[in-house]
Design a protein around this motif. Structure first.
Motif, mmCIF file in Angstrom:
data_model
loop_
_atom_site.group_PDB
_atom_site.id
_atom_site.type_symbol
_atom_site.label_atom_id
_atom_site.label_comp_id
_atom_site.label_asym_id
_atom_site.label_seq_id
_atom_site.Cartn_x
_atom_site.Cartn_y
_atom_site.Cartn_z
ATOM 1 N N VAL A 203 0.699 -1.114 -0.034
ATOM 2 C CA VAL A 203 0.029 -0.166 0.007
ATOM 3 C C VAL A 203 0.898 1.341 -0.133
ATOM 4 O O VAL A 203 1.913 1.285 0.810
ATOM 5 C CB VAL A 203 -0.924 0.037 1.202
ATOM 6 C CG1 VAL A 203 -1.906 1.114 1.374
ATOM 7 C CG2 VAL A 203 -1.727 -1.253 1.423
ATOM 8 N N ILE A 204 0.500 2.227 -0.885
ATOM 9 C CA ILE A 204 1.170 3.545 -0.904
ATOM 10 C C ILE A 204 -0.036 4.572 -0.746
ATOM 11 O O ILE A 204 -0.867 4.347 -1.226
ATOM 12 C CB ILE A 204 1.994 3.686 -2.085
ATOM 13 C CG1 ILE A 204 1.499 3.780 -3.561
ATOM 14 C CG2 ILE A 204 3.500 3.008 -2.103
ATOM 15 C CD1 ILE A 204 1.998 4.402 -4.435
ATOM 16 N N GLU A 205 0.510 5.659 -0.029
ATOM 17 C CA GLU A 205 -0.273 6.900 0.046
ATOM 18 C C GLU A 205 0.244 7.996 -0.871
ATOM 19 O O GLU A 205 1.423 8.226 -0.911
ATOM 20 C CB GLU A 205 -0.626 7.180 1.202
ATOM 21 C CG GLU A 205 -1.189 6.493 2.221
ATOM 22 C CD GLU A 205 -1.483 6.941 3.560
ATOM 23 O OE1 GLU A 205 -1.167 8.076 3.695
ATOM 24 O OE2 GLU A 205 -2.035 6.095 4.359
ATOM 25 N N VAL A 206 -0.659 8.562 -1.727
ATOM 26 C CA VAL A 206 -0.203 9.576 -2.639
ATOM 27 C C VAL A 206 -1.008 10.831 -2.560
ATOM 28 O O VAL A 206 -2.281 10.663 -2.218
ATOM 29 C CB VAL A 206 -0.163 8.924 -4.094
ATOM 30 C CG1 VAL A 206 0.766 7.682 -4.347
ATOM 31 C CG2 VAL A 206 -1.500 8.436 -4.588
ATOM 32 N N SER A 207 -0.454 11.990 -2.992
ATOM 33 C CA SER A 207 -1.055 13.304 -3.122
ATOM 34 C C SER A 207 -2.207 13.260 -4.365
ATOM 35 O O SER A 207 -2.322 12.218 -5.154
ATOM 36 C CB SER A 207 -0.388 14.517 -3.461
ATOM 37 O OG SER A 207 0.402 14.335 -4.578
ATOM 38 N N ASP A 208 -3.291 14.269 -4.383
ATOM 39 C CA ASP A 208 -4.250 14.006 -5.096
ATOM 40 C C ASP A 208 -3.905 14.417 -6.429
ATOM 41 O O ASP A 208 -4.541 14.149 -7.653
ATOM 42 C CB ASP A 208 -5.293 15.404 -4.878
ATOM 43 C CG ASP A 208 -6.230 14.978 -3.601
ATOM 44 O OD1 ASP A 208 -6.463 13.881 -3.409
ATOM 45 O OD2 ASP A 208 -6.547 16.065 -2.932
ATOM 46 N N ASP A 209 -2.612 15.076 -6.538
ATOM 47 C CA ASP A 209 -1.962 15.381 -8.026
ATOM 48 C C ASP A 209 -1.086 14.458 -8.658
ATOM 49 O O ASP A 209 -0.325 14.529 -9.695
ATOM 50 C CB ASP A 209 -1.604 16.721 -8.093
ATOM 51 C CG ASP A 209 -0.463 17.070 -7.147
ATOM 52 O OD1 ASP A 209 -0.196 15.924 -6.150
ATOM 53 O OD2 ASP A 209 0.448 17.981 -6.978
ATOM 54 N N ALA A 210 -0.986 13.285 -8.019
ATOM 55 C CA ALA A 210 0.021 12.163 -8.313
ATOM 56 C C ALA A 210 -0.347 11.699 -9.733
ATOM 57 O O ALA A 210 -1.462 11.672 -10.232
ATOM 58 C CB ALA A 210 -0.197 10.981 -7.375
ATOM 59 N N LYS A 211 0.662 11.563 -10.640
ATOM 60 C CA LYS A 211 0.615 10.800 -11.978
ATOM 61 C C LYS A 211 1.357 9.518 -11.947
ATOM 62 O O LYS A 211 2.182 9.136 -11.548
ATOM 63 C CB LYS A 211 1.168 11.903 -12.822
ATOM 64 C CG LYS A 211 0.262 13.166 -12.891
ATOM 65 C CD LYS A 211 0.754 13.989 -13.981
ATOM 66 C CE LYS A 211 0.239 15.335 -14.019
ATOM 67 N NZ LYS A 211 -1.152 15.427 -14.257
ATOM 68 N N PHE A 212 0.727 8.327 -12.839
ATOM 69 C CA PHE A 212 1.448 7.110 -12.925
ATOM 70 C C PHE A 212 1.415 6.921 -14.562
ATOM 71 O O PHE A 212 0.404 7.138 -15.124
ATOM 72 C CB PHE A 212 0.778 6.118 -12.170
ATOM 73 C CG PHE A 212 0.477 6.382 -10.829
ATOM 74 C CD1 PHE A 212 1.713 5.764 -9.913
ATOM 75 C CD2 PHE A 212 -0.333 7.155 -10.038
ATOM 76 C CE1 PHE A 212 1.685 5.962 -8.471
ATOM 77 C CE2 PHE A 212 -0.219 7.226 -8.769
ATOM 78 C CZ PHE A 212 0.704 6.672 -8.013
ATOM 79 N N ASP A 213 2.521 6.273 -14.847
ATOM 80 C CA ASP A 213 2.540 5.686 -16.063
ATOM 81 C C ASP A 213 1.477 4.517 -16.194
ATOM 82 O O ASP A 213 1.548 3.571 -15.344
ATOM 83 C CB ASP A 213 4.085 5.070 -16.489
ATOM 84 C CG ASP A 213 5.128 6.138 -16.420
ATOM 85 O OD1 ASP A 213 4.596 7.517 -16.643
ATOM 86 O OD2 ASP A 213 6.267 5.724 -16.269
ATOM 87 N N PHE A 214 0.944 4.422 -17.304
ATOM 88 C CA PHE A 214 -0.137 3.494 -17.408
ATOM 89 C C PHE A 214 0.380 2.629 -18.569
ATOM 90 O O PHE A 214 0.581 2.932 -19.545
ATOM 91 C CB PHE A 214 -1.387 4.186 -17.758
ATOM 92 C CG PHE A 214 -2.768 3.075 -18.069
ATOM 93 C CD1 PHE A 214 -3.206 2.457 -17.042
ATOM 94 C CD2 PHE A 214 -2.872 2.876 -19.402
ATOM 95 C CE1 PHE A 214 -4.187 1.710 -17.278
ATOM 96 C CE2 PHE A 214 -4.059 2.052 -19.492
ATOM 97 C CZ PHE A 214 -4.926 1.333 -18.534
ATOM 98 N N TYR A 215 0.153 0.995 -18.343
ATOM 99 C CA TYR A 215 0.470 0.141 -19.205
ATOM 100 C C TYR A 215 -0.670 -0.791 -19.349
ATOM 101 O O TYR A 215 -1.537 -1.056 -18.926
ATOM 102 C CB TYR A 215 1.689 -0.887 -18.504
ATOM 103 C CG TYR A 215 3.003 -0.214 -18.159
ATOM 104 C CD1 TYR A 215 4.026 0.087 -18.896
ATOM 105 C CD2 TYR A 215 3.092 0.796 -16.854
ATOM 106 C CE1 TYR A 215 5.246 0.570 -18.672
ATOM 107 C CE2 TYR A 215 4.083 1.406 -16.806
ATOM 108 C CZ TYR A 215 5.205 1.457 -17.686
ATOM 109 O OH TYR A 215 6.453 1.976 -17.407
#
Length: 76
Positions: free
Chosen positions: A59-71
């Motif tokens: 589990v990770i906690e991220v901010s509202d503006d986090a972005k992730f590479d999508f595969y």
């Protein structure tokens, strides 16, 4: 894992904001492609449960503006 999955590669296709991710999406976390199992809203962000490269739930906690590479999987 089925034989079909063994003949497939992953391809980065986009970068998504955390608020549009869904369970079963494949995203990059710390340079590793992981499968999202669950996403929960927090007061100041999101908690993402995902399977790491060893199949363990993390589990990770991220901010509202986090972005992730999508595969996505593609055939060889």
């Amino acid at each position: 894992m089925t034989a079909t999955m063994l003949n497939m590669d992953l391809k980065k296709v986009d970068v998504f904001n955390v608020d549009i991710l869904m369970p079963q999406d494949l995203i990059g976390i710390d340079g590793i492609v992981c499968e999202i199992k669950e996403i929960n809203s927090l007061k100041d962000g999101y908690a993402i449960s995902y399977l790491d490269e060893y199949g363990e739930l993390e589990v990770i906690e991220v901010s509202d503006d986090a972005k992730f590479d999508f595969y996505v999987y593609i055939e060889d």
